[in-house]
Design an enzyme around this catalytic site. Structure first.
Site, PDB file in Angstrom:
ATOM      1  N   GLN A 199       0.956  -1.203   0.077  1.00  9.43           N
ATOM      2  CA  GLN A 199      -0.015   0.072  -0.015  1.00  9.43           C
ATOM      3  C   GLN A 199       0.905   1.303  -0.084  1.00  9.43           C
ATOM      4  O   GLN A 199       1.863   1.307   0.796  1.00  9.43           O
ATOM      5  CB  GLN A 199      -0.897  -0.103   1.157  1.00  9.43           C
ATOM      6  CG  GLN A 199      -1.858  -1.206   1.281  1.00  9.43           C
ATOM      7  CD  GLN A 199      -3.001  -1.089   0.475  1.00  9.43           C
ATOM      8  OE1 GLN A 199      -3.375   0.092  -0.166  1.00  9.43           O
ATOM      9  NE2 GLN A 199      -4.027  -2.038   0.165  1.00  9.43           N
ATOM     10  N   CYS A 241     -10.084  -0.606  -4.018  1.00  8.02           N
ATOM     11  CA  CYS A 241      -9.862   0.701  -4.365  1.00  8.02           C
ATOM     12  C   CYS A 241     -10.559   1.098  -5.422  1.00  8.02           C
ATOM     13  O   CYS A 241      -9.940   2.147  -6.086  1.00  8.02           O
ATOM     14  CB  CYS A 241      -8.098   0.455  -4.720  1.00  8.02           C
ATOM     15  SG  CYS A 241      -7.793  -0.729  -5.913  1.00  8.02           S
TER      16      CYS A 241
END
Ligand code: SAH
Length: 379
Positions: free
Chosen positions: A211, A336
């Site tokens: 991430q 996402c």
């Protein structure tokens, strides 16, 4: 902060010039609209300070006609390189490393790769930083394996940036849009960096996903694990697990964790990360998450909780169909890209699952992108 001067040409930050509070409201609105059939989203999890959050920074190098070397990004939708000296969302030390490499390339007479002619060596640089550990990885992407005076180059670079703990040469000899090629040669250090999230330590290899916003990642994972409501007994699947972060942070609260991930390097990192944290109840498998789930379902295997965190394209029917066969009590879907998430939720809610909570999180301030966790339970 002043508006970024590259904003127009770069196109990376669609929300440049918009107050952060406004950005959050926009994202909330978008998620509310997308999720209207499933429930009301909770307030978005925002950042206190939305600048300089990116731990992964990329630059492309370009030799201009006047002989000058520039580094920066491709202008949106083109292969024209826009010079960038600093960026409001990138780690600042990483940006300085990119500038230093540009200077050193001149003094070491390293030829910059030319996309049209195919001549030259240095194509891109990728810098990754461990926020908690301070470790820094520099990946020099070159068009060929031959890198003259590489040892002195690395020495000079480390002298200016002592935080660099590993330097890797990545060979990308293909004419492609992908930044990284398949081959890595470690020029200095361990070949990976480590970082910490939620009290666990993780090893990150150059080609593994990690991430990009570590501050928000901790909040995201905490929320995801809260929504799973683990009691210590559950059999948990961590699908699209990357280097194993979610599964390993959840492992102490679960009976057993099974992770699946396509990228071999990431799976190797995940296995090492279990050991690194003394976690004995987690296993990781390499493969397509859909195929893996089909095989598990066919063997009559069960799971109590499924975490799924697919790439932007979302999941596939093979995967979701097998989840439905396995009948976990809970599904925690981290995405996402809420657009593909909605598509997948439509499928799951037709097959016996009900949405319980919708929690948006801002992982990418100044961009339009929004992360969203949705928890579901068996009807
Ligand atoms: N949960 C991890 C990774 C999320 S990113 C984290 O939070 O860090 C999505 C991951 O899915 C990437 O690691 C990517 O390599 C992996 N992936 C992409 N397609 C896949 C597939 N078909 N099967 C399994 N994993 C896949």
């Amino acid at each position: 902060m002043e508006k970024c001067s590259y904003a127009k040409k770069c196109g990376g930050c669609q929300y440049q010039g918009i107050a952060y509070e406004e950005q959050l409201k926009e994202k909330e609105k978008k998620v509310r609209k997308l999720m209207k059939d499933f429930g009301k989203p909770e307030p978005i999890i925002g950042m206190e300070n939305p600048y300089y959050y990116r731990n992964k920074v990329h630059a492309v190098y370009h030799h201009q006609r006047n002989g000058e070397i520039i580094s920066g990004i491709y202008q949106e939708g083109t292969h024209k390189v826009v010079p960038v000296e600093e960026c409001q969302i990138e780690n600042q030390e990483a940006d300085r490393v990119i500038q230093t490499i540009r200077r050193l390339a001149v003094s070491f007479k390293i030829k910059i790769y030319n996309e049209d002619s195919g001549y030259g060596l240095l194509r891109h640089v990728l810098v990754r930083t461990g926020r908690k550990t301070g470790e820094m990885m520099v990946v020099l992407v070159t068009a060929s394996p031959v890198f003259p005076s590489k040892n002195n180059f690395v020495k000079a670079l480390r002298k200016e940036h002592p935080k660099i703990t590993t330097v890797i040469q990545n060979i990308n000899d293909k004419n492609t849009n992908m930044i990284l090629g398949e081959r890595n040669v470690v020029l200095y250090g361990k070949g990976y960096i480590e970082d910490e999230l939620c009290g666990c330590r993780f090893r990150i290899s150059p080609n593994s996903f990690y991430q990009v916003n570590p501050i928000q990642t901790e909040k995201l994972y905490q929320k995801a694990i809260e929504l799973a409501g683990l009691t210590g007994k559950e059999r948990v699947i961590d699908a699209y697990c990357g280097i194993g972060t979610i599964g390993l942070i959840a492992a102490p609260h679960a009976g057993e964790v099974i992770g699946v991930e396509l990228n071999r390097d990431a799976v190797r990192d995940a296995v090492g990360n279990a050991k690194r944290n003394g976690i004995k109840n987690a296993r990781f498998y390499q493969g397509d998450a859909g195929k893996f789930m089909v095989a598990m379902a066919e063997e009559g295997e069960k799971a109590d909780v499924v975490f799924m965190d697919p790439p932007r394209s979302g999941s596939d029917e093979a995967f979701m169909n097998s989840v439905v066969t396995m009948q976990p009590e809970k599904i925690v879907y981290i995405s996402c890209n809420p657009e593909t998430q909605v598509r997948d939720l439509k499928y799951l809610t037709k097959k016996g699952y009900r949405v319980v909570r919708i929690c948006p999180a801002d992982m990418f301030p100044f961009t339009v992108h929004c992360e969203c966790i949705v928890s579901m339970t068996k009807v």
